[in-house]
Design a protein around this motif. Structure first.
Motif, short mmCIF file in Angstrom:
data_model
loop_
_atom_site.label_atom_id
_atom_site.label_comp_id
_atom_site.label_asym_id
_atom_site.label_seq_id
_atom_site.Cartn_x
_atom_site.Cartn_y
_atom_site.Cartn_z
N VAL A 1 0.86 -1.18 0.00
CA VAL A 1 0.00 0.00 0.00
C VAL A 1 0.90 1.24 0.00
N ARG A 2 0.57 2.18 -0.87
CA ARG A 2 1.23 3.49 -0.85
C ARG A 2 0.14 4.54 -0.73
N GLN A 3 0.33 5.47 0.19
CA GLN A 3 -0.67 6.50 0.35
C GLN A 3 -0.11 7.85 -0.08
N GLY A 4 -0.91 8.59 -0.81
CA GLY A 4 -0.50 9.91 -1.26
C GLY A 4 -1.62 10.92 -1.11
N LYS A 5 -1.40 12.08 -1.70
CA LYS A 5 -2.38 13.17 -1.62
C LYS A 5 -2.91 13.47 -3.00
N VAL A 6 -4.15 13.91 -3.05
CA VAL A 6 -4.69 14.43 -4.30
C VAL A 6 -5.26 15.81 -4.00
N ILE A 7 -4.92 16.76 -4.85
CA ILE A 7 -5.37 18.15 -4.66
C ILE A 7 -6.09 18.57 -5.92
N GLU A 8 -7.35 18.95 -5.78
CA GLU A 8 -8.15 19.41 -6.92
C GLU A 8 -8.26 20.92 -6.86
N LEU A 9 -7.89 21.56 -7.96
CA LEU A 9 -7.83 23.02 -8.02
C LEU A 9 -8.85 23.55 -9.01
N ASP A 10 -9.57 24.59 -8.63
CA ASP A 10 -10.41 25.36 -9.55
C ASP A 10 -9.61 26.58 -9.98
N LEU A 11 -9.33 26.68 -11.26
CA LEU A 11 -8.47 27.76 -11.74
C LEU A 11 -9.25 28.73 -12.60
N ALA A 12 -8.85 30.02 -12.52
CA ALA A 12 -9.47 31.03 -13.37
C ALA A 12 -8.94 30.94 -14.80
N ALA A 13 -7.76 30.34 -14.98
CA ALA A 13 -7.15 30.25 -16.31
C ALA A 13 -8.06 29.50 -17.28
N THR A 14 -8.03 29.91 -18.53
CA THR A 14 -8.85 29.23 -19.54
C THR A 14 -7.99 28.49 -20.56
N ASP A 15 -6.69 28.71 -20.53
CA ASP A 15 -5.78 28.06 -21.47
C ASP A 15 -5.12 26.86 -20.79
N ALA A 16 -5.31 25.66 -21.36
CA ALA A 16 -4.86 24.43 -20.70
C ALA A 16 -3.35 24.39 -20.53
N VAL A 17 -2.62 24.86 -21.55
CA VAL A 17 -1.15 24.80 -21.47
C VAL A 17 -0.64 25.73 -20.37
#
Lengths: 79, 79
Positions: free
Chosen positions: A36-52
């Motif tokens: 078992v390996r445990q990690g973190k996941v962080i979900e961000l809401d960004l104002a940016a509209t350009d994926a790159v």
């Protein structure tokens, strides 16, 4: 735009939380758990509209704050 | 067989860690971050070779130990 960052300890770094989970699963009767390996996941809401641009910004966030790159690796997904 | 479990606080549950990360990103100059949710990711190495059985077993692990289903939702991926 949404982004998801997954941060895991690098291979070879002792994952104490993961080992604790593995042991607990064993005591609960889940016998087939080999690791078992445990990690973190962080979900961000960004104002940016350009994926790159968004991906570059999130990588900068990881380097500066979100991940400890000495012992952790990170993966960025733009959703 | 490998499985990945992603555990997030349910929508509406205050995410204190996520808010702390959002604030810290703001102070570092990342202005375009509108929201942050932080969760856990758990990667499991399983002895099982059948994907359907493995998924059912991992869901049982989530219900019994890995997730607090009162406030957290989980997602299981078999890799």
């Amino acid at each position: 735009m949404k982004a998801r960052v997954t941060i895991m300890l690098k291979a070879g770094v002792l994952d104490v939380q993961g080992e604790a989970v593995r042991h607990a699963l064993g005591t609960l009767g889940f016998a087939g758990v080999q690791g078992v390996r445990q990690g973190k996941v962080i979900e961000l809401d960004l104002a940016a509209t350009d994926a790159v641009a968004a991906e570059a910004e999130v990588k900068a966030m990881c380097e500066k704050l979100l991940a400890n790159t000495v012992i952790e690796s990170y993966r960025v997904e733009i959703l």
